[in-house]
Write a protein that holds these residues in place. Sequence first.
Motif, short mmCIF file in Angstrom:
data_model
loop_
_atom_site.label_atom_id
_atom_site.label_comp_id
_atom_site.label_asym_id
_atom_site.label_seq_id
_atom_site.Cartn_x
_atom_site.Cartn_y
_atom_site.Cartn_z
N THR A 57 -41.51 -62.05 13.58
CA THR A 57 -42.49 -61.17 14.24
C THR A 57 -43.53 -60.56 13.30
OG1 THR A 57 -41.11 -59.20 13.93
CG2 THR A 57 -40.80 -60.44 15.99
N SER A 58 -43.24 -60.51 12.00
CA SER A 58 -44.04 -59.63 11.15
C SER A 58 -45.15 -60.32 10.36
CB SER A 58 -43.12 -58.88 10.16
OG SER A 58 -43.92 -58.04 9.34
N VAL A 59 -46.36 -60.19 10.88
CA VAL A 59 -47.54 -60.66 10.13
C VAL A 59 -47.65 -59.85 8.83
CG1 VAL A 59 -50.06 -60.84 10.20
CG2 VAL A 59 -48.72 -61.35 12.25
N GLY A 60 -47.29 -58.56 8.91
CA GLY A 60 -47.41 -57.67 7.73
C GLY A 60 -46.52 -58.11 6.58
N ILE A 61 -45.29 -58.50 6.87
CA ILE A 61 -44.40 -58.96 5.79
C ILE A 61 -44.89 -60.31 5.27
CG2 ILE A 61 -42.03 -59.66 5.19
CD1 ILE A 61 -41.01 -57.48 7.11
N GLY A 62 -45.32 -61.17 6.16
CA GLY A 62 -45.89 -62.47 5.73
C GLY A 62 -47.09 -62.26 4.81
N ASP A 63 -47.98 -61.33 5.18
CA ASP A 63 -49.16 -61.05 4.35
C ASP A 63 -48.76 -60.47 2.99
OD1 ASP A 63 -50.95 -61.95 6.23
OD2 ASP A 63 -51.67 -59.96 6.83
N ALA A 64 -47.71 -59.62 2.99
CA ALA A 64 -47.25 -59.02 1.72
C ALA A 64 -46.75 -60.11 0.78
CB ALA A 64 -46.16 -57.98 1.99
N ILE A 65 -46.00 -61.06 1.30
CA ILE A 65 -45.47 -62.16 0.47
C ILE A 65 -46.63 -62.98 -0.09
CG2 ILE A 65 -44.13 -64.32 0.60
CD1 ILE A 65 -42.50 -61.65 0.58
#
Length: 138
Positions: A78-86
């Motif tokens: 679900t998390s675009v934010g965690i994907g972007d952080a990686i």
Amino acid sequence: MKIIIINGPNINLLGKREPEIYGDTTYLEFHKTLEDKYNNIELFHFQSNIEGEIIDKIQEVGFSFDGIILNAAAYTHTSVGIGDAIKAISTPTIEVHISNVNAREDFRQHSYIASNAKGVITGFGLQSYELALQAFTT
Ligand code: DQA
């Protein structure tokens, strides 16, 4: 060598949570065995049920550690934010899952992390974490 294992939501319930899928060992019990076995590396652990705290931790370690082993649990899907952080950091990340997400429900078939990860290890129980550790250390 500095490696951190970051666990997402509900991984703090391992041992109690759906043991037929996730086993009956708590994560902290398992982590202790990893620390004992891999005592030549600096091994850290962080768990949060809160998306933003996981992102904060990824940002904190993501320019100085040698590796991140990430089980983002439900946030994987679900998390675009965690994907972007990686994607934003320089430390390589290995995505891990205890269960084989490929053999489970449709909503688990997409990962926002995989495309920015060094690789994905899924379906080996708690051993998935150790296989990721070996990928970083050997
Ligand atoms: C999990 C798989 C995810 O789909 C699920 O939401 C989890 C755990 C695993 O380790 O198998 O919480 O990441």
